[in-house]
Structure formats: structure tokens, C-alpha cells
Design a protein around this motif. Structure first.
Motif, PDB file in Angstrom:
ATOM      1  N   ARG A  49       0.820  -1.217   0.000  1.00 30.32           N
ATOM      2  CA  ARG A  49       0.000   0.000   0.000  1.00 30.32           C
ATOM      3  C   ARG A  49       0.855   1.269   0.000  1.00 30.32           C
ATOM      4  N   ARG A  50       2.111   1.131   0.350  1.00 28.95           N
ATOM      5  CA  ARG A  50       2.998   2.292   0.339  1.00 28.95           C
ATOM      6  C   ARG A  50       3.658   2.521  -1.021  1.00 28.95           C
ATOM      7  N   GLN A  51       3.522   1.536  -1.915  1.00 25.13           N
ATOM      8  CA  GLN A  51       4.229   1.623  -3.184  1.00 25.13           C
ATOM      9  C   GLN A  51       3.500   2.503  -4.197  1.00 25.13           C
ATOM     10  N   ASP A  52       4.248   2.970  -5.142  1.00 25.30           N
ATOM     11  CA  ASP A  52       3.695   3.776  -6.233  1.00 25.30           C
ATOM     12  C   ASP A  52       2.813   2.897  -7.124  1.00 25.30           C
ATOM     13  N   ALA A  53       1.652   3.417  -7.490  1.00 24.45           N
ATOM     14  CA  ALA A  53       0.708   2.640  -8.310  1.00 24.45           C
ATOM     15  C   ALA A  53       1.324   2.210  -9.628  1.00 24.45           C
ATOM     16  N   GLY A  54       2.094   3.087 -10.234  1.00 19.51           N
ATOM     17  CA  GLY A  54       2.723   2.748 -11.505  1.00 19.51           C
ATOM     18  C   GLY A  54       3.695   1.593 -11.377  1.00 19.51           C
ATOM     19  N   ASP A  55       4.425   1.554 -10.273  1.00 26.98           N
ATOM     20  CA  ASP A  55       5.373   0.459 -10.053  1.00 26.98           C
ATOM     21  C   ASP A  55       4.622  -0.866  -9.893  1.00 26.98           C
ATOM     22  N   LEU A  56       3.503  -0.824  -9.176  1.00 29.63           N
ATOM     23  CA  LEU A  56       2.731  -2.049  -8.980  1.00 29.63           C
ATOM     24  C   LEU A  56       2.136  -2.544 -10.293  1.00 29.63           C
ATOM     25  N   VAL A  57       1.690  -1.618 -11.138  1.00 28.99           N
ATOM     26  CA  VAL A  57       1.164  -2.011 -12.445  1.00 28.99           C
ATOM     27  C   VAL A  57       2.239  -2.715 -13.260  1.00 28.99           C
ATOM     28  N   ALA A  58       3.445  -2.168 -13.238  1.00 28.60           N
ATOM     29  CA  ALA A  58       4.545  -2.761 -13.999  1.00 28.60           C
ATOM     30  C   ALA A  58       4.858  -4.172 -13.500  1.00 28.60           C
ATOM     31  N   VAL A  59       4.848  -4.342 -12.174  1.00 30.66           N
ATOM     32  CA  VAL A  59       5.115  -5.664 -11.608  1.00 30.66           C
ATOM     33  C   VAL A  59       4.023  -6.657 -12.003  1.00 30.66           C
ATOM     34  N   LEU A  60       2.768  -6.235 -11.944  1.00 34.09           N
ATOM     35  CA  LEU A  60       1.660  -7.127 -12.315  1.00 34.09           C
ATOM     36  C   LEU A  60       1.753  -7.543 -13.777  1.00 34.09           C
ATOM     37  N   LEU A  61       2.053  -6.612 -14.650  1.00 34.50           N
ATOM     38  CA  LEU A  61       2.176  -6.939 -16.067  1.00 34.50           C
ATOM     39  C   LEU A  61       3.326  -7.910 -16.303  1.00 34.50           C
ATOM     40  N   GLU A  62       4.409  -7.705 -15.581  1.00 36.59           N
ATOM     41  CA  GLU A  62       5.564  -8.602 -15.702  1.00 36.59           C
ATOM     42  C   GLU A  62       5.199 -10.022 -15.260  1.00 36.59           C
ATOM     43  N   ILE A  63       4.495 -10.125 -14.128  1.00 34.28           N
ATOM     44  CA  ILE A  63       4.113 -11.448 -13.623  1.00 34.28           C
ATOM     45  C   ILE A  63       3.097 -12.106 -14.559  1.00 34.28           C
ATOM     46  N   ALA A  64       2.161 -11.301 -15.092  1.00 38.29           N
ATOM     47  CA  ALA A  64       1.112 -11.849 -15.955  1.00 38.29           C
ATOM     48  C   ALA A  64       1.683 -12.492 -17.210  1.00 38.29           C
ATOM     49  N   LYS A  65       2.821 -11.998 -17.688  1.00 43.03           N
ATOM     50  CA  LYS A  65       3.424 -12.573 -18.886  1.00 43.03           C
ATOM     51  C   LYS A  65       3.857 -14.016 -18.671  1.00 43.03           C
ATOM     52  N   ASP A  66       4.231 -14.332 -17.439  1.00 37.62           N
ATOM     53  CA  ASP A  66       4.756 -15.668 -17.142  1.00 37.62           C
ATOM     54  C   ASP A  66       3.772 -16.583 -16.434  1.00 37.62           C
ATOM     55  N   HIS A  67       2.637 -16.040 -15.990  1.00 34.69           N
ATOM     56  CA  HIS A  67       1.693 -16.833 -15.207  1.00 34.69           C
ATOM     57  C   HIS A  67       0.275 -16.649 -15.767  1.00 34.69           C
ATOM     58  N   ALA A  68      -0.239 -17.706 -16.375  1.00 39.34           N
ATOM     59  CA  ALA A  68      -1.553 -17.642 -17.008  1.00 39.34           C
ATOM     60  C   ALA A  68      -2.656 -17.313 -16.015  1.00 39.34           C
ATOM     61  N   ALA A  69      -2.540 -17.823 -14.776  1.00 37.86           N
ATOM     62  CA  ALA A  69      -3.578 -17.568 -13.772  1.00 37.86           C
ATOM     63  C   ALA A  69      -3.667 -16.087 -13.443  1.00 37.86           C
ATOM     64  N   VAL A  70      -2.517 -15.418 -13.375  1.00 41.07           N
ATOM     65  CA  VAL A  70      -2.508 -13.977 -13.103  1.00 41.07           C
ATOM     66  C   VAL A  70      -3.108 -13.223 -14.290  1.00 41.07           C
ATOM     67  N   GLN A  71      -2.723 -13.633 -15.494  1.00 39.49           N
ATOM     68  CA  GLN A  71      -3.276 -13.007 -16.705  1.00 39.49           C
ATOM     69  C   GLN A  71      -4.792 -13.145 -16.736  1.00 39.49           C
ATOM     70  N   ALA A  72      -5.301 -14.351 -16.404  1.00 42.03           N
ATOM     71  CA  ALA A  72      -6.747 -14.580 -16.411  1.00 42.03           C
ATOM     72  C   ALA A  72      -7.442 -13.737 -15.354  1.00 42.03           C
ATOM     73  N   ARG A  73      -6.806 -13.612 -14.192  1.00 43.12           N
ATOM     74  CA  ARG A  73      -7.408 -12.804 -13.113  1.00 43.12           C
ATOM     75  C   ARG A  73      -7.514 -11.351 -13.524  1.00 43.12           C
ATOM     76  N   LEU A  74      -6.495 -10.817 -14.165  1.00 45.84           N
ATOM     77  CA  LEU A  74      -6.527  -9.428 -14.603  1.00 45.84           C
ATOM     78  C   LEU A  74      -7.579  -9.217 -15.690  1.00 45.84           C
ATOM     79  N   GLU A  75      -7.717 -10.217 -16.566  1.00 42.02           N
ATOM     80  CA  GLU A  75      -8.742 -10.102 -17.610  1.00 42.02           C
ATOM     81  C   GLU A  75     -10.138 -10.108 -17.004  1.00 42.02           C
ATOM     82  N   ARG A  76     -10.337 -10.913 -15.941  1.00 42.65           N
ATOM     83  CA  ARG A  76     -11.644 -10.914 -15.279  1.00 42.65           C
ATOM     84  C   ARG A  76     -11.897  -9.591 -14.555  1.00 42.65           C
ATOM     85  N   MET A  77     -10.841  -8.986 -14.048  1.00 39.70           N
ATOM     86  CA  MET A  77     -10.997  -7.682 -13.402  1.00 39.70           C
ATOM     87  C   MET A  77     -11.518  -6.638 -14.392  1.00 39.70           C
TER      88      MET A  77
END
Length: 276
Positions: free
Chosen positions: A14-42
Motif C-alpha cells: 500500500r505504500r508503493q507507487d501505483a505505476g510500479d505495482l502495475v509494472a510488476v503485475l504486467l511482468e508477472i502476468a506474462k509468465d503466469h496464465a492464472a494472473v493473466q486470467a485474473r486481470l482479464e476478469r478484473m
């Protein structure tokens, strides 16, 4: 050695910059289908109809599959089912309870597809179906459906059970039905029990329907915390209960904080259960 952080992960994030968290999520989503699917459902958060369609597509694919799950694979498939149920409960139920209810009901009614194609020796798939029953009750309770509709619909879903995994529908009926509605189900089942016993030839073992109805009454007894219902049903077809039945009676009364009633069933000899 570096000291462990004093704050938990949530506080740190919660202390981190929103832009940094977005970048981390996109990076993880590239390698993990479950994360990609969760973001698509969001992205479908404001379109519960589309969200429900996606969940239905996944369930339909599993249902149409002809693959047999061996001992090890069955556990993984059961956990997949359970994860899907949690996703529907977390992401769709708050937005569209009727749609979530329909998905839970479809999953329950498809239990043959899960059990007949798997070696569920560990009971993981059975646990998933039981979880689906609890989700169904919770979703139904959030629907704006007339209350008098639920007892019939609940009983119909339970009585179609061929695998013994839908007991939670009655054992936790209190999640959906108030006490008068549950008592109404008890009265209905007791009437069915009487009819089944009356139709049974004298001197012969009771038909299977008697045990099925008695089992349903025992589950409602748990929901209502009223062991009298279970005892009454059992004594209807067996006025001289065996040690196993008497042990069940005593435990049920103790669970309901009715020790004096439990003592009634602890007086006589228990045969092979004497040591217990």
C-alpha cells in the motif's frame, strides 16, 4: 544477516507507487496464465454477464471433457474445481447473486461428470462438490427470490444426489432457511417416511427409500440442532436401535448440550462398542 521487515506485505504494498505495482503485475502476468486470467476478469468487473459467461465456459469445458483423472490427477482437478468456486464467489456473487447461484447449481448437477471420470480416493472432488453446496446456499440467501420458493428447490437438488456429496445442502440449510421453513421440510419428510413404511411389506427389511428419507431428516436435525428429529426417524423403522445408532444418538444430544437426554442411550450394553 538483514533484519526481517517489521511491516506485513499488505502494508508494504500500500505504500508503493501505483505505476510500479502495475509494472510488476504486467511482468508477472506474462509468465503466469492464472494472473493473466485474473486481470482479464478484473476488466469485466462492470460486466457481470460477461464475467458469468467466462466462468460458464470454463465449467462447460470441464464437463464436456472425456479425460479420466487418475489418483494423482484427481486431486489436482478437485483443487481446480474448488478454485473456480472461490473465484465465482469472490468475483461474481457480490455483483450478480442469481448468476452465481446458477453456476454453483450447474456445478453440483454436473457431479456425475466429476466423479465418474476420476479416482477420487482422497475425496478432493467430493470436498469440492460439498463446497459448491455451501456456496449455493450462500448465493441463494442473497437472491431476491420469494422465501417460500427455496425449500422445494433445495430438497429437489438434494434428492437428485447419486454420490453422497450433497449432504451439506440439508446439514447447513440454516444458511438459507429460517427455522419455520426447516421445520416445514421436516414435516414433509416425516410424512414421506410414513408413506414409505406403510407401503413396506410387514416382516421384510425396509426399502431403501426409508433409509434415504431418514438420512435427510438426520441432516436437518443437525441444522436445527434438534436430535429428537433424528431419533424419531430412526425409531420409526427400528424401535430397538443397535449400539452404533445409540452411540450416534448420544453424540447428537451431547453436541446439542442435552446431556440428560444423551444418558438415556448410554445405559444398556453396547456390545462391540463397549470399550468406546
Amino acid at each position: 544477516m538483514a533484519k526481517p521487515p517489521n511491516e506485513d506485505l499488505e502494508t508494504f504494498l500500500r505504500r508503493q507507487d501505483a505505476g510500479d505495482l502495475v509494472a510488476v503485475l504486467l511482468e508477472i502476468a506474462k509468465d503466469h496464465a492464472a494472473v493473466q486470467a485474473r486481470l482479464e476478469r478484473m476488466q469485466l468487473a462492470d460486466r457481470p454477464d460477461k464475467l458469468a459467461a467466462g466462468f460458464k465456459k470454463t465449467l462447460s469445458g470441464w464437463r464436456r471433457s472425456t479425460k479420466f483423472y487418475g489418483y494423482r490427477e484427481a486431486g489436482e482437478f478437485g483443487r481446480m474445481l474448488d478454485g473456480w468456486l472461490d473465484q465465482v464467489a469472490r468475483e461474481l456473487l457480490p455483483k450478480d447473486p442469481p448468476a452465481a447461484l446458477l453456476l454453483f447449481e450447474t456445478c453440483i448437477e454436473a457431479d456425475a461428470a466429476w466423479f465418474d471420470r476420476a479416482d477420487d480416493s482422497d475425496g478432493v472432488i467430493g470436498d469440492a462438490v460439498r463446497a459448491a453446496c455451501l456456496h449455493w446456499l450462500q448465493a441463494a440467501a442473497r437472491c431476491e427470490t420469494p422465501p417460500d420458493v427455496w425449500p422445494e428447490r433445495l430438497l429437489k437438488l438434494y434428492q437428485a444426489d447419486q454420490y453422497g456429496a450433497r449432504d451439506e445442502l440439508l446439514r447447513r440449510a440454516d444458511l438459507l432457511l429460517d427455522e419455520p421453513a426447516q421445520r416445514g421440510l421436516v414435516a414433509r419428510l416425516e410424512s414421506q417416511l410414513s408413506e414409505a413404511l406403510d407401503a413396506s411389506p410387514r416382516g421384510e427389511s425396509p426399502p431403501m427409500d426409508v433409509f434415504r428419507i431418514s438420512g435427510a431428516l438426520s441432516l436437518l436435525a443437525e441444522s436445527l440442532r434438534d436430535p429428537d428429529i433424528m431419533v424419531r426417524a430412526s425409531l420409526r423403522y427400528n424401535p430397538n436401535p443397535n449400539p452404533v445408532q445409540r452411540q450416534a444418538f448420544a453424540r447428537a444430544y451431547l453436541d446439542a448440550d442435552r446431556a440428560a437426554d444423551a444418558m438415556v442411550w448410554l445405559q444398556d450394553a453396547w456390545g462391540h462398542l463397549e470399550d468406546s
